[in-house]
Scaffold this active site. Sequence first.
Site, PDB file in Angstrom:
ATOM      1  N   HIS A 103      17.264   1.656   5.233  1.00  0.00           N
ATOM      2  CA  HIS A 103      18.155   1.732   4.117  1.00  0.00           C
ATOM      3  C   HIS A 103      19.294   2.730   4.452  1.00  0.00           C
ATOM      4  O   HIS A 103      20.177   3.193   4.010  1.00  0.00           O
ATOM      5  CB  HIS A 103      17.057   2.236   3.273  1.00  0.00           C
ATOM      6  CG  HIS A 103      17.394   2.868   1.586  1.00  0.00           C
ATOM      7  ND1 HIS A 103      17.178   4.921   1.576  1.00  0.00           N
ATOM      8  CD2 HIS A 103      18.128   2.453   0.868  1.00  0.00           C
ATOM      9  CE1 HIS A 103      17.856   4.024   0.396  1.00  0.00           C
ATOM     10  NE2 HIS A 103      18.005   3.101  -0.421  1.00  0.00           N
ATOM     11  N   HIS A 104      18.438   4.406   5.375  1.00  0.00           N
ATOM     12  CA  HIS A 104      18.708   5.199   5.054  1.00  0.00           C
ATOM     13  C   HIS A 104      20.006   5.160   5.630  1.00  0.00           C
ATOM     14  O   HIS A 104      21.157   5.674   5.118  1.00  0.00           O
ATOM     15  CB  HIS A 104      18.334   6.620   5.814  1.00  0.00           C
ATOM     16  CG  HIS A 104      16.435   6.441   4.371  1.00  0.00           C
ATOM     17  ND1 HIS A 104      16.497   6.621   3.665  1.00  0.00           N
ATOM     18  CD2 HIS A 104      15.200   6.882   5.547  1.00  0.00           C
ATOM     19  CE1 HIS A 104      14.897   6.580   3.126  1.00  0.00           C
ATOM     20  NE2 HIS A 104      14.217   6.880   4.248  1.00  0.00           N
ATOM     21  N   ASP A 122      11.704   2.484   6.228  1.00  0.00           N
ATOM     22  CA  ASP A 122      13.671   2.645   5.069  1.00  0.00           C
ATOM     23  C   ASP A 122      14.292   3.251   6.137  1.00  0.00           C
ATOM     24  O   ASP A 122      15.323   3.584   6.159  1.00  0.00           O
ATOM     25  CB  ASP A 122      12.363   4.119   4.465  1.00  0.00           C
ATOM     26  CG  ASP A 122      11.740   4.057   3.456  1.00  0.00           C
ATOM     27  OD1 ASP A 122      11.606   2.856   2.451  1.00  0.00           O
ATOM     28  OD2 ASP A 122      10.626   4.936   2.912  1.00  0.00           O
ATOM     29  N   HIS A 129      12.602   1.429  -6.021  1.00  0.00           N
ATOM     30  CA  HIS A 129      12.255   1.874  -6.969  1.00  0.00           C
ATOM     31  C   HIS A 129      12.183   3.607  -6.240  1.00  0.00           C
ATOM     32  O   HIS A 129      13.332   4.144  -6.738  1.00  0.00           O
ATOM     33  CB  HIS A 129      11.057   1.663  -7.493  1.00  0.00           C
ATOM     34  CG  HIS A 129       9.713   2.311  -6.441  1.00  0.00           C
ATOM     35  ND1 HIS A 129       9.223   1.402  -5.184  1.00  0.00           N
ATOM     36  CD2 HIS A 129       9.140   3.740  -6.634  1.00  0.00           C
ATOM     37  CE1 HIS A 129       8.121   2.070  -4.932  1.00  0.00           C
ATOM     38  NE2 HIS A 129       8.668   3.347  -5.895  1.00  0.00           N
ATOM     39  N   ASP A 130      12.137   4.181  -4.906  1.00  0.00           N
ATOM     40  CA  ASP A 130      12.080   5.114  -4.633  1.00  0.00           C
ATOM     41  C   ASP A 130      13.796   5.327  -4.377  1.00  0.00           C
ATOM     42  O   ASP A 130      13.450   6.858  -4.781  1.00  0.00           O
ATOM     43  CB  ASP A 130      11.247   5.318  -2.885  1.00  0.00           C
ATOM     44  CG  ASP A 130      10.186   5.580  -3.189  1.00  0.00           C
ATOM     45  OD1 ASP A 130       9.286   6.165  -4.697  1.00  0.00           O
ATOM     46  OD2 ASP A 130       8.851   5.347  -2.602  1.00  0.00           O
ATOM     47  N   GLN A 131      14.227   4.715  -4.043  1.00  0.00           N
ATOM     48  CA  GLN A 131      15.425   5.330  -3.481  1.00  0.00           C
ATOM     49  C   GLN A 131      16.636   5.417  -4.509  1.00  0.00           C
ATOM     50  O   GLN A 131      17.318   6.190  -3.920  1.00  0.00           O
ATOM     51  CB  GLN A 131      15.837   4.311  -2.173  1.00  0.00           C
ATOM     52  CG  GLN A 131      15.039   4.250  -0.775  1.00  0.00           C
ATOM     53  CD  GLN A 131      14.565   5.337  -0.425  1.00  0.00           C
ATOM     54  OE1 GLN A 131      15.391   6.393  -0.866  1.00  0.00           O
ATOM     55  NE2 GLN A 131      14.017   5.565   0.290  1.00  0.00           N
ATOM     56  N   GLU A 147       3.993   0.638   2.590  1.00  0.00           N
ATOM     57  CA  GLU A 147       4.856   2.388   2.910  1.00  0.00           C
ATOM     58  C   GLU A 147       4.478   3.490   3.909  1.00  0.00           C
ATOM     59  O   GLU A 147       3.212   3.732   3.115  1.00  0.00           O
ATOM     60  CB  GLU A 147       4.720   2.515   2.078  1.00  0.00           C
ATOM     61  CG  GLU A 147       6.062   2.956   1.604  1.00  0.00           C
ATOM     62  CD  GLU A 147       6.232   4.514   0.524  1.00  0.00           C
ATOM     63  OE1 GLU A 147       6.965   5.270   0.252  1.00  0.00           O
ATOM     64  OE2 GLU A 147       4.629   5.160   0.606  1.00  0.00           O
ATOM     65  N   LEU A 156       1.096  -1.218  -0.292  1.00  0.00           N
ATOM     66  CA  LEU A 156      -0.328  -0.005   0.267  1.00  0.00           C
ATOM     67  C   LEU A 156       0.859   1.699  -0.242  1.00  0.00           C
ATOM     68  O   LEU A 156       1.518   1.679   1.223  1.00  0.00           O
ATOM     69  CB  LEU A 156      -1.285  -0.278   1.090  1.00  0.00           C
ATOM     70  CG  LEU A 156      -1.279  -1.271   1.349  1.00  0.00           C
ATOM     71  CD1 LEU A 156      -2.627  -1.247   2.679  1.00  0.00           C
ATOM     72  CD2 LEU A 156      -2.688  -1.234   0.417  1.00  0.00           C
ATOM     73  N   ASP A 157       0.377   1.836  -0.787  1.00  0.00           N
ATOM     74  CA  ASP A 157       1.707   2.619  -1.041  1.00  0.00           C
ATOM     75  C   ASP A 157       1.469   4.255  -0.726  1.00  0.00           C
ATOM     76  O   ASP A 157      -0.231   4.762  -0.327  1.00  0.00           O
ATOM     77  CB  ASP A 157       1.718   3.968  -2.606  1.00  0.00           C
ATOM     78  CG  ASP A 157       2.774   5.162  -2.714  1.00  0.00           C
ATOM     79  OD1 ASP A 157       3.888   4.638  -2.676  1.00  0.00           O
ATOM     80  OD2 ASP A 157       2.195   6.326  -2.991  1.00  0.00           O
ATOM     81  N   ALA A 158       2.437   5.094   0.050  1.00  0.00           N
ATOM     82  CA  ALA A 158       1.910   6.501   0.894  1.00  0.00           C
ATOM     83  C   ALA A 158       1.221   6.242   2.427  1.00  0.00           C
ATOM     84  O   ALA A 158      -0.296   7.293   1.774  1.00  0.00           O
ATOM     85  CB  ALA A 158       2.370   7.578   0.550  1.00  0.00           C
TER      86      ALA A 158
END
Length: 602
Positions: free
Chosen positions: A325-326, A322, A391-393, A302, A268-270
């Site tokens: 990742h960051h 995230d 895909h975002d990062q 997400e 589920l996006d955002a």
Amino acid sequence: MTHEPSDMSNLGAALVDGGVRFRVWSTRAGRVAVVLYERPEDGGPPVAREERPLQPLGDGLFEAFHDLPEGTLYRFKLDDAEVPDPYARALPFGVHGPAEVVRAHHEWRATEWRPRPLTDCVIYELHVGTFTPEGTFAAATEKLPLLAELGVTAIELMPLSSFSGGRGWGYDGVGHFAPHAGYGRPDELRALVDAAHLLGMNVLLDVVYNHFGPEGNYLGSYSPEYFAHAVQTPWGDALNFATPAMRRLVIDNARYWLTEFGFDGLRLDATHAMVDPTERPILAELAAEVRALPEHRLLIAEDETHDPALVLERGLDAIWADDFHHVVHVVLTGERDGYYDAFEPRVFELARCIERGFVYEGQAWPPSGKPRGADASGLPAPAFVYCLQNHDQVGNRALGDRLHHQAALDLYCAASMLLLFLPMTPLLWMGQEWAASAPWQYFTDHPPELGEKVTAGRRAEFKLFAAFHDPEQQKQIPDPQDPATFERSRLDWGERDAGEHAGVLELYRALLHLRRSDETIRAHDRSNMSVGIVGEHVMWVLRKGPGGDRLLVVDFGPREAGGPPTPPEGRAWRLLLSSGSEAHPALPPARAAIYAADGDAQ
């Protein structure tokens, strides 16, 4: 005053016994008709040939049954305005063109497949349009055996809802029930899902329920109540979850993908942008509806708030975490532009993230000043979806460069070992497994006026970044509207088995084999995991389990030694796998290694 009818399901066109049932809900139109189209024999655009009325049923609902075949092309006419069907199941001529009546497959199953639980998932995110040279469902299906052989157990497809133009990321979809025609026919998507199941892989779908795209969104032409015009999001008017019509659209759409196509779950996006003022949040209602299906389907959020309540209270399965990742990114690259400034390039901070799940546990998030995260001790390890790239990062970087384009290959391989050693759910980004050379850039195919705004906005977005302060530097940022930007983003499968690419691929293959074969590493209990650091640059992760103790040691600092980093003294350890030339001669010297306590079973 027109009210919403109690039954908002089955809008659009559906094949039924004796023909096609057309159903429309509109609070604006006094008259509704269906306009039928025919395909010219010369292959030209469809031509309208007749219109037939729909009968008003009250409360804005219109309906009609007509003796028409599968494949019928149509649009609706609201009073004197002809518009596409936002509930269309196929839009072969794009989001502005006529829809096609296609047959539903409510019980699509070619196998006795049962979805894998989240604990079994190694997720591989891909974009259908750039995953292969052809960019189609059929071409992607042909590559699935390579992913299964690698050790991937779930693929995640980026959004498939019909969007404007021929190329795009998919997050500006407007036809949520119609797979993007450029990727292929609906049945070709069903064939892809079925092929993945035959290979033992889940198939997840990325869906966007926080906004509609700026081009081709006709919902407001039918009923303005679909949108909360007083509530603005970064993409325009918020979806109005106070109206049953929008709630029903989202829930029906989720069920549609899961039942008619056989998807095993949704990303589920955002979800933080799904503004819902009602007493029962739409996410909780969606989760309850999905849980009522015969088999458990995964729901992954997400959400920039990183709120554990999404899992513990709303009923979702996992969160894109995230923070991991960051902090990995800043440790490997030292980059501090944008949101990376909220993270310290210290191995200590990475170790703390792994131990706690998140870096932010309620502290103010510098980019917004709002709290981010919370105590996540109640979440099981698989509820954290960790990645090195997605895909975002990659795509939201100015040049779309991948992590191994920014960090040395030995560090990239070490970080890969860390990701796949942890009990959290790992997500790979397409091409990551062979350190693909292709960037993945932001591309669109909007009409000229909108496209010019997108191009200007993209370049303005990076003015505050050190590398793009100067207007001349900003010209290096690829134009999203240029077809070459899209073409550069396609994977080059021909490089996969050559040189360093082959070395990285072999490392990923070995890591995924170890993840599924080693009894301790394949366990998912983070309470039996401990993390520590030696000096400033070396981190170790110890996992205890039924196969004995397993230890990962990673050296993120400057190293001159040519072999894998050594484990702490005090116990005898046996090397299982290293991240360097010991694993493959094409790789640089190792910076990470996995050990078994001497005497433990492998």
